[in-house]
Design a protein around this motif. Structure first.
Motif: not given
Lengths: 361, 361, 361, 361
Positions: A215-217, C297-301, C303, C358, C360
């Motif tokens: 994850n990246f934020k 926002p976070e990337t895993r949201s 995925r 997504a 998560l």
């Protein structure tokens, strides 16, 4: 009786307040191998009596100390005390230690911000010893080396500020009052990524492996405590107001910090050789490595070491300067820099106990 | 002229053949900080002329050597040469180096298996110097310390064998020809997990970040080169045939190896205090730490250090013994153990240059 | 005979050229669950005859196809062919497919850059079908939806360009020739971080797990192929020249892309409500989610989903706008967007087969 | 009014108690896409009133529900209620729900162990509804399919038990009272590795990213709650006492579980074709995939899907059988299996809403 180093000199007696966090264990890793230091006490009210190596198994066979209650730690018998504590703890204990002749290195924020109003705004507590604050020195060695040698109290810099100030200092400092700055000091940008240890060893959901991995934020975009600290230092270097946008990000690695800095080159400075400027500025620094032109630093190249590596780019020869800075947030960004400060404060070689080669891969 | 250490003694002149892989860079990290060793040459035919620090940026400012072609490396002027190469390379160069009085430590498999037929089966090449093999010593210090002191050629153990043999040795060795073994030697199981550096620095798809991250799998279940190596060593310790099931797994971490060993306790041995047995066996070993009963070792507790940590369990007091062993596969499992061997071969303190505290977190 | 979907309509016959990379397997994951598509052929010269599920075990029991040689794949019998190939392959086959009435979606760069000189500079090959290029449409649905509906050839956008153009479009587009732009279009900055799958499934050392894990670095600072692609699109939106600094970084995650965009607000635009501007712009977009003010926002949201999430910040109410954009680089940044394009080109609901929530955590 | 699915049938009304953990959000991901289910309530006393999508941003635009206090959730109006709660919660609410005609699927341990003494020993609480326990069915579909169809209360299996029981069932079941077992049932070993989500979404230090990343360790070697659950199920299959050594490990990945099972083949069973035995046993199972002989499963091949993949090895044709089993611990190991149970309990196709292809890479 005091331990002695190989040359027969008495070792520096070291105390650590609050050793259960990551900067604490990292201090232990570094100081347990330091040729001129002797660990005397490490405090934790909660873990009183627990062998340190029971909490941190990497220290089994290396550190025999137990955590002791602050009340019994006899810190006043130390030569220097490191505070690896929450903000506010060092303030409360500083005067008594100074009275006992003990030097202080605070890894929290109590002695970083000279402006107490700013401190109180961001840390939500009054500053209780402004006079000690006034005598304290901001422990960024590459900027304040001489003052640190004579300091009794050092405020060890935050992790982000270390990278951002080192990355921008050559552009701002020493310009004199009438010279034009090399870059537009009103539109500076620091886009930074930190490993998760930067958030400390706290039982919080958002830094669980299952939350932070893959994850990246960004975070703290609306405001982060390191912003005023960076600005205060940049303004000292520049000699006037500075405008900075600071966006920190959380990236899934344990240690490491990467700062990408953006500065607009002033028209008058278009002919400056920035690569040469940086190389000259840091030529004699043992812990700052300016990379060859065109190469990029990576965080693992400084993992577990006290080095900072910096690259300078000017994409397409345009007016946008891009500076890349990497460090290990727990070493140069915290405990290693603290030891570097200790070395200076006690007249030791600056790199004593800090010669670790980065662990790669 | 030779460099000298702090005591004024000439340093050991070291050469490394094939330094572009992970065991090579790890040798460089360890040896560049070694008080009694001096790096003289590091070879790579492909990278001839490239500064080592250009490939491994952690070595910038630490190692000034360039890779040199094997033809020009003057390895015969070294005191010792490490082979961090593919299997078969050390065999080809060993005789010439020995003739020049150079000692050899091979990190590949050329001098591990005493049975050349087994070697040839698993490594798909003939063994070209069986006489050197015969004089060579298997470099597992905790088992062969005295023989290593006098060895000219050491076969540095594989990573899996180091953990499995150290984890089972106390159960097998020194039982004498008429004594019953403590455990059933026909049904031993080694269930092991390795970090990805164990697969080397090769451009292969299956060890890409995007393949190996967030993933866990067994491999080599039908057969793995370390199986015969482990069995050969266990049989030496036991003095007879041994049956072992070995299942290696790949786990998403950079460094680290964890072996979970299963052995059935023999009826005659039900009263043995296995915790005490292990503690006694390794009491004087500088790099083997038997953990307190009930605690479990974790790989990060030895990250970047030469330590092995072992725990002994007997679930519910039954007949199944469970031994847990951790190491850093690149240090005790490869380059650190190689330096430990060098120290012994040259009469140095066994832990010289190997005092690194594990990096945690 | 053609398969039919639940409503009895013949399914779209799909071919994939070059399905062994990550965009290929992701197309297979998405299309195998698509209610209106039927996989007919997937080519790989090298893997001819190999069941796809033997290479990608997640497809066992789901995809029965074998890789087939391009010569035998009968792509001309498909309704649409996706190119998940290296740059240059689609160019070579496009005319023949178009002649056979087959539509084309190229996930490589052959039909992205309208300026062939720029293409040839960055991709080191001549553009062999400029007339097809001229008719092709840049497949960023949120910008070119209507043109895509009627396109025979779509150039699927690069991963970085998707995030940067979506993040800046509301600031640039529709201003008219005489209106002042909202932001300084000469000093735009895109500071981006990509997961490692962005580098593809290539056997290269720098993307090994042991190299890319626990590490963060910038790359391509001096120049990256996506820079001219982004600039061409931004200039179309703005209607004039644009200056952009683009710094991509590699971050240790499998999937995911995070772009932090910086734009200086023009004095005339200081009163604009940028949050409202973005919300209005993307109100009807099924795959663009403008986050509530203040949230990041976070990337895993996103995925494994086709969503893009965007946040808008104006730190301290100043003149620096900060836009955060996340996507899954393999879905909205590649294969999901390609399927979205296919849906439009064949008159299907735009979100058909793209409803995945997504994953998560 | 009830929602209806595409065929016009009323959807199943679903409630979730305790939806803030990982099994809760995974239920939401799966059920929000389920064609025959309608989410009606999700409870959390602590988060009462908070939109679910504010906690789990992957659900933005997908799930509109807010968490509600258990008191107001009107669970008795649901057709089925899932308990994604700590142990003990389902027990307390089960009778009232059953009285209202609501079926129950408990993802905690309240209805797993039939032996209440064992339950009370391991979960440190009395079992308050032994009569409901007696009617409940252990929700391992592949073993208890027919009983589940008619169950009012299902105890959803633990993650480790799912893999171990599925991996050993073909060896134990259906042997009859006079037949010899195929393997030695007294020396079974389950060596398992779990991703970190297996530990739940709890604010605890040991599962922080900075602690669990780049690390591997065993835990619970002296005793783990899943041990008695596994043994109870194995003994039912075998029809007699079973001896099992169970060693779970924590591995640095988000999702995924890998179990390596060891069983000694009985002399009478040396001619059995175990590959064929497993293939036949699971030939008709939609969610169990027996891999081809010689291949090994990897956890990512089932990431975010409900599949289990199994490989069978007999190294060197000896007497040691090695069974490898992978699953996604949050899907087949928890929420996916729960939905599979729901499907059966309501006469739906067993794979309804569970057709997700695993996300790889």
């Amino acid at each position: 009786m005091a331990s002695r180093d190989e040359a027969g000199t008495a070792k520096i007696k070291v105390g650590i307040v609050g050793g259960t966090g990551y900067t604490g264990v990292e201090l232990l890793r570094l100081l347990s191998q330091h040729p001129h230091a002797e660990l005397r006490a490490i405090t934790s009210r909660k873990e009183d009596g627990l062998p340190v190596a029971d909490m941190y198994s990497n220290l089994r066979g290396v550190v025999d100390l137990k955590f002791s209650s602050p009340d019994n730690a006899k810190l006043e018998e130390c030569d220097v005390v490191f505070f690896a504590t929450p903000h506010g703890v060092a303030m409360a204990q500083a005067q008594a230690l100074l009275d006992a002749g003990v030097k202080i290195i605070d890894l929290a924020a109590d002695f970083r911000l000279q402006d107490t109003a700013v401190f109180e705004k961001w840390y939500k507590m009054p500053h209780t010893c402004p006079d000690i604050l006034e005598e304290s020195v901001y422990g960024l060695v590459e900027v304040n080396r001489d003052r640190i040698r004579n300091a009794r109290v050092v405020g060890n810099p935050g992790c982000y500020p270390t990278t951002v100030v080192l990355g921008l200092a050559p552009l701002l400092e020493g310009r004199g009052s009438d010279a034009k700055p090399l870059v537009d000091v009103q539109t500076l940008i620091a886009d930074c990524a930190s490993g998760v240890t930067g958030a400390g060893r706290k039982a919080e959901v958002h830094i669980l492996f299952s939350e932070a991995s893959d994850n990246f934020k960004a975070y703290g975009v609306g405001g982060h405590r390191h912003h005023p600290e960076i600005v205060e230092q940049l303004e000292k270097l520049h000699g006037g107001p500075v405008g900075l946008t600071f966006v920190p990000h959380l990236t899934p690695m344990i240690r490491g910090m990467h700062s990408t800095l953006y500065a607009r080159i002033q028209p008058e400075a278009r002919d400056v050789d920035f690569q040469a400027l940086f190389e000259k500025r840091y030529a004699d620094e043992p812990f700052v490595d300016v990379m060859p032109a065109g190469s990029t630093p990576e965080t693992r190249s400084v993992r577990a070491s006290n080095m900072v590596r910096i690259s300078v780019f000017r994409p397409n020869g345009g007016d946008q300067l891009v500076i890349l800075v990497v460090q290990d947030n727990l070493v140069k960004g915290a405990s290693g820099q603290a030891v570097q400060n200790m070395n200076l404060m006690f007249g030791l070689p600056e790199n004593a106990g800090l010669g670790h080669v980065a662990v790669l891969p």
